[in-house]
Design a protein around this motif. Sequence first.
Motif, PDB file in Angstrom:
ATOM      1  N   SER A  51      77.791  60.481  -2.084  1.00  0.00           N
ATOM      2  CA  SER A  51      76.673  60.012  -2.663  1.00  0.00           C
ATOM      3  C   SER A  51      76.667  60.183  -4.227  1.00  0.00           C
ATOM      4  CB  SER A  51      75.201  60.677  -2.144  1.00  0.00           C
ATOM      5  OG  SER A  51      74.208  59.817  -2.774  1.00  0.00           O
ATOM      6  N   TYR A 144      70.100  62.407  -2.966  1.00  0.00           N
ATOM      7  CA  TYR A 144      69.541  61.384  -1.980  1.00  0.00           C
ATOM      8  C   TYR A 144      68.289  61.135  -2.566  1.00  0.00           C
ATOM      9  CZ  TYR A 144      73.748  62.452   0.846  1.00  0.00           C
ATOM     10  OH  TYR A 144      75.017  62.485   1.277  1.00  0.00           O
ATOM     11  N   LEU A 145      68.079  59.934  -2.293  1.00  0.00           N
ATOM     12  CA  LEU A 145      66.307  59.346  -2.567  1.00  0.00           C
ATOM     13  C   LEU A 145      65.603  59.788  -1.400  1.00  0.00           C
ATOM     14  CD1 LEU A 145      66.838  56.227  -4.663  1.00  0.00           C
ATOM     15  CD2 LEU A 145      66.182  58.537  -5.560  1.00  0.00           C
ATOM     16  N   SER A 146      65.281  61.061  -0.848  1.00  0.00           N
ATOM     17  CA  SER A 146      64.557  61.451   0.097  1.00  0.00           C
ATOM     18  C   SER A 146      63.719  62.543  -0.363  1.00  0.00           C
ATOM     19  CB  SER A 146      65.424  61.853   1.291  1.00  0.00           C
ATOM     20  OG  SER A 146      65.999  63.047   1.100  1.00  0.00           O
ATOM     21  N   GLN A 147      62.437  62.792   0.094  1.00  0.00           N
ATOM     22  CA  GLN A 147      61.547  63.736   0.090  1.00  0.00           C
ATOM     23  C   GLN A 147      62.229  65.119   0.348  1.00  0.00           C
ATOM     24  OE1 GLN A 147      57.784  63.267   1.812  1.00  0.00           O
ATOM     25  NE2 GLN A 147      57.148  61.812   0.116  1.00  0.00           N
ATOM     26  N   GLU A 148      62.826  65.281   1.499  1.00  0.00           N
ATOM     27  CA  GLU A 148      63.602  66.460   1.771  1.00  0.00           C
ATOM     28  C   GLU A 148      64.651  66.953   0.704  1.00  0.00           C
ATOM     29  OE1 GLU A 148      66.774  68.199   4.975  1.00  0.00           O
ATOM     30  OE2 GLU A 148      66.649  66.092   4.386  1.00  0.00           O
ATOM     31  N   CYS A 149      65.367  65.818   0.056  1.00  0.00           N
ATOM     32  CA  CYS A 149      66.430  66.295  -0.781  1.00  0.00           C
ATOM     33  C   CYS A 149      65.736  66.663  -2.266  1.00  0.00           C
ATOM     34  CB  CYS A 149      67.237  65.124  -0.938  1.00  0.00           C
ATOM     35  SG  CYS A 149      68.642  65.376  -2.286  1.00  0.00           S
ATOM     36  N   THR A 169      66.418  60.799 -10.882  1.00  0.00           N
ATOM     37  CA  THR A 169      66.259  60.341  -9.748  1.00  0.00           C
ATOM     38  C   THR A 169      65.313  59.041  -9.754  1.00  0.00           C
ATOM     39  OG1 THR A 169      65.564  60.993  -7.668  1.00  0.00           O
ATOM     40  CG2 THR A 169      63.995  61.464  -9.351  1.00  0.00           C
ATOM     41  N   MET A 173      60.365  58.172  -6.526  1.00  0.00           N
ATOM     42  CA  MET A 173      60.171  59.708  -6.576  1.00  0.00           C
ATOM     43  C   MET A 173      59.180  60.084  -7.573  1.00  0.00           C
ATOM     44  SD  MET A 173      62.032  59.818  -3.772  1.00  0.00           S
ATOM     45  CE  MET A 173      61.553  61.652  -3.281  1.00  0.00           C
ATOM     46  N   GLU A 176      56.269  62.499  -6.225  1.00  0.00           N
ATOM     47  CA  GLU A 176      56.821  63.716  -5.523  1.00  0.00           C
ATOM     48  C   GLU A 176      57.368  64.552  -6.687  1.00  0.00           C
ATOM     49  OE1 GLU A 176      57.410  65.994  -1.985  1.00  0.00           O
ATOM     50  OE2 GLU A 176      56.258  64.290  -2.482  1.00  0.00           O
TER      51      GLU A 176
END
Length: 214
Positions: A51, A144-149, A169, A173, A176
């Motif tokens: 990634s 990564y485009l995720s809330q966890e990351c 990012t 996001m 967040e």
Amino acid sequence: MSDSEDEGTPQLSSHALAALQEFYAEQRQRADSGAHDKYDLGVIEENWQLSQFWYNQETALRLAEEAVAAAGDGGRIACVSAPSVYRTLRRLHRARCSACLFEHDRRFAGLGEEFVFYDYRRPLDFPPGVEAHSFDLVIADPPYLSQECLRKTAQTIQYLTRGKILLCTGAVMEEEAAKLLGVKMCKFIPEHTRTLGNEFRCYVNYASGLDREL
């Protein structure tokens, strides 16, 4: 060109343009001679399987200049998952700052003490010597485009920084990022060497030149 398109075009200062031209000239010279050193990360290509999506030269230069301006002369800068910015910092600004690359890709291990293996899934798992709040600025580009990351990368950022944060990012996001790090979206729009499907933006928690791109 519409006003909205014009706002998204990076505007480099005369100093930045001169530095960029010098950078290109050095790259051509080194390519012709076949020479490289441990700070010439141009010999390493991005790996999509990890990634990795690297910035183009203009964006890398603009972000490196912003990082140096924010950290101040003699400042320490942490590049979290941002090797193309680190490369530009080391090539053009070694005399003005020190930088450290926090990166999952072990191909950069040849950088020695300026490389720290980093896995966002273990955001506070650092080797001895990486002290809390020891960097004047942290620039981070979560892989990564995720809330966890983003949430876990935010823990890393908060541990490393003395206060200033430059986050790159996706635009999706924004909410967040504001909640986790107190950062706001800038006018400057980063660009990559390859076209991505998601809109990327920069976010900061301080008064930044990136917010004066008109």
